[in-house]
Design an enzyme around this catalytic site. Structure first.
Site, PDB file in Angstrom:
ATOM      1  N   THR A   8       5.125  -7.976   0.406  1.00  0.00           N
ATOM      2  CA  THR A   8       4.069  -7.489   1.293  1.00  0.00           C
ATOM      3  C   THR A   8       3.011  -6.767   0.452  1.00  0.00           C
ATOM      4  OG1 THR A   8       5.522  -5.606   1.714  1.00  0.00           O
ATOM      5  CG2 THR A   8       5.406  -7.272   3.419  1.00  0.00           C
ATOM      6  N   ASP A   9       1.887  -6.433   1.097  1.00  0.00           N
ATOM      7  CA  ASP A   9       0.805  -5.758   0.374  1.00  0.00           C
ATOM      8  C   ASP A   9       0.876  -4.257   0.581  1.00  0.00           C
ATOM      9  OD1 ASP A   9      -0.451  -8.355  -0.177  1.00  0.00           O
ATOM     10  OD2 ASP A   9      -0.855  -8.345   1.964  1.00  0.00           O
ATOM     11  N   SER A  37      -0.943   1.141   0.730  1.00  0.00           N
ATOM     12  CA  SER A  37      -1.557  -0.092   1.172  1.00  0.00           C
ATOM     13  C   SER A  37      -2.292  -0.634  -0.036  1.00  0.00           C
ATOM     14  CB  SER A  37      -2.527   0.183   2.310  1.00  0.00           C
ATOM     15  OG  SER A  37      -3.294  -0.965   2.540  1.00  0.00           O
ATOM     16  N   ARG A  38      -1.836  -1.776  -0.536  1.00  0.00           N
ATOM     17  CA  ARG A  38      -2.440  -2.284  -1.766  1.00  0.00           C
ATOM     18  C   ARG A  38      -3.800  -2.915  -1.522  1.00  0.00           C
ATOM     19  NH1 ARG A  38       2.980  -2.117  -3.461  1.00  0.00           N
ATOM     20  NH2 ARG A  38       3.802  -3.855  -2.294  1.00  0.00           N
ATOM     21  N   VAL A  39      -4.211  -3.050  -0.271  1.00  0.00           N
ATOM     22  CA  VAL A  39      -5.567  -3.534  -0.018  1.00  0.00           C
ATOM     23  C   VAL A  39      -6.503  -2.333   0.077  1.00  0.00           C
ATOM     24  CG1 VAL A  39      -7.025  -4.730   1.630  1.00  0.00           C
ATOM     25  CG2 VAL A  39      -4.812  -5.673   1.033  1.00  0.00           C
TER      26      VAL A  39
END
Ligand SMILES: Nc1ncnc2c1ncn2[C@@H]1O[C@H](COP(=O)(O)OP(=O)(O)O)[C@@H](O)[C@H]1O
Ligand SMILES: [Mg+2]
Length: 503
Positions: A338-339, A364-366
């Site tokens: 997951t991101d 949250s990698r975004v």
């Protein structure tokens, strides 16, 4: 034009010579063993992996294990009517489910059949439940926010449209509530929601559907459910059914949110299936391909390129942990595909911090590209502030004489924690979130008693709405933070009217 009789007869002869009676034989098999929702059949030499098979009593099955002498079949329905010696036929199709707008507002099982008592669903289209994920060139990077309406998420771990964000935590930590509130907040946000309930009690699912209905969220939502009492194959299939229904909208340029609540139960159902199919067990008795179970599902979340219509499918998979152990097998698998993850913690929940999000362990990698400019500005340092507050808080328990700046940090930290609390089914629009976070970070809450902070917030929002509504309009329509002076003057004017409780 003349017809050449000679030519026609050679053609017919050729056809007869090439006629292969084999096909008939390989398309019908015989059940040689049956039990526990699994059948073995002999004679289906041409069956494909995942192919839909039909037993003589009309019940469907899925070809799973293709072995040399027989095929292991997962039965999708009651298996008590099937006997050894029964016929089982190939259909030549892999499993499909009905898709389309007709499903909105409905509750269906993983086969796409209505179970809400509102009659059969007539759709013009269907899609295979297993499909390849969009490729690299079909995608675009995530750049639009998905507003959950939950302050702690939108400010600290923002989610973008097309992202995959894991929600993880023990039971009773408010996971399902995060899903439900996020769906409630999608009203008028041009979003279609699909809530996949896996292995939940029927009464719980019923309450959830009732909540959607009550808040007007059912109109844009499809509920797919495989209950705790349903056979394992249905629990295994439910998420794929949900994503297939979502893809139909995504490939038509729409935005879709799919919630899988939860994948731990799907993994357990898959383990049960695999053991019955006599596949070799691995770690925690899960089969070796349990990673692929979740990776092929979550890879289907995407933000499509403009050439493909720019639609998106956001996935919120849920995983339930035991005693907060996020390093167990299934949690680590899903974390890696997951991101980012949002970690909900029992002790926070019980101490009254709800939603019980652990800001330190959640990422949250975004990130920032999934926030509007105004939110990015006010929430920029919130995460770090909160983390350093937690550290200071633990440290300050040892001594009583703290210097002024430490005291001020603690003071601000307590108010930050308070602002990030949020009640049940009360999602908040982004402009209101920005307003209170602005007040917090500019120090306007520092002299407000902690127990009054949430009342300050709600009264501030009401006041701004009726006196300086243009501030909200600007944030909502441009995404930008209004002029600093105007924001400050509004908050100062409101603060003069605010009465702390103890006065
Ligand atoms: N933000 C909140 N404020 C108040 N109560 C909450 C909040 N979030 C969850 N709850 C309550 O906590 C209980 C457990 O929540 P639930 O979402 O079902 O947890 P989980 O899905 O993790 O088991 C429910 O009764 C729910 O109403
Ligand atoms: Mg739950």
């Amino acid at each position: 034009m003349s017809i050449n009789a000679e030519e026609i007869s050679t053609l017919i002869k050729q056809q007869i010579e090439n006629f292969d009676a084999d096909i008939e034989v390989n398309d019908v098999g015989t059940v040689i063993e049956i039990g526990d929702g699994i059948a073995r059949a002999h004679g289906l030499d041409n069956a494909m992996a995942g192919e839909l098979l039909e037993f003589s009593n009309g019940v469907m099955g899925l070809a799973q294990n293709l072995e040399e002498s027989n095929v292991g079949i997962v039965i999708l329905g009651p298996y008590t009517g099937i006997k050894e010696g029964d016929e089982v036929r190939r259909t030549g199709r892999i499993m499909q489910v009905p898709v389309g707008e007709e499903l909105l507002g409905r509750v269906v099982n993983p086969l796409g059949q209505a179970i809400d008592g509102k009659g059969a669903i007539e759709t013009a289209k269907s899609r295979p439940i297993e499909a390849a994920a969009p490729g690299v060139m079909d995608r675009k990077s995530v750049d639009e926010p998905l507003q959950t309406g939950i302050k702690a998420i939108d400010a600290l771990v923002p989610i973008g449209r097309g992202q995959r964000e894991l929600i993880i935590g023990d039971r009773q930590t408010g996971k399902t509530t995060v899903a439900v509130d996020t769906i409630l907040n999608q009203k008028d946000q041009d979003m279609i929601c699909i809530y996949v309930a896996i292995g939940q009690k029927e009464s719980t699912v019923r309450n959830t559907v009732e909540t959607f209905r009550k808040y007007g969220a059912l109109d844009y939502t499809i509920v797919v459910t495989a209950g705790a009492s349903d056979p394992a194959p249905l629990l295994y299939l439910a998420p794929y059914t949900g994503v297939a229904m979502g893809e139909e909208f995504m490939y038509n340029g729409k935005h879709v949110l799919v919630v899988y609540d939860d994948l731990s139960k799907q993994a357990v159902a898959y383990r049960e299936l695999s053991l019955l199919l006599r596949r070799p067990p691995g770690r925690e008795a899960f089969p070796g391909d349990v990673f692929y179970l979740h990776s092929r599902l979550l890879e289907r979340a995407a933000k499509l390129s403009d050439a493909l219509g720019g639609g998106s499918l956001t996935a919120l998979p849920f995983v339930e942990t035991q005693a907060g152990d996020i390093a167990a097998y299934i949690p680590t698998n899903v974390i890696s595909i997951t991101d980012g993850q949002i970690f909900l913690q029992s002790d926070l929940f019980f101490s009254g911090v709800r939603p019980a999000i652990n800001a330190g362990l959640s990422v949250s990698r975004v990130g920032g590209s999934a926030q509007i400019k105004a939110m990015k500005k006010v929430a920029g340092t919130l995460r770090l502030d909160l983390a350093s507050f937690r550290e200071l808080e633990a440290f300050s328990q040892f001594g009583s004489d703290l210097d002024k700046s430490t005291q001020a940090k603690l003071n601000r930290g307590q108010r930050t924690v308070e602002v990030l609390k949020q009640g049940l089914h009360k999602p908040m629009v982004v402009e209101k979130q920005v307003m209170i976070l602005f007040a917090l970070t500019k120090g306007y809450l520092d002299d407000i008693p902690v127990e009054d902070v949430l009342r300050f917030e709600s009264e501030l929002n009401v006041w701004v709405e009726s006196n300086r509504n243009e501030l909200f309009t600007t944030i909502r329509e441009t995404g930008k933070l209004p002029d600093d002076g105007e924001m400050r003057s509004a908050i100062e004017a409101f603060k003069k009217t605010f009465l702390p409780t103890n006065n």
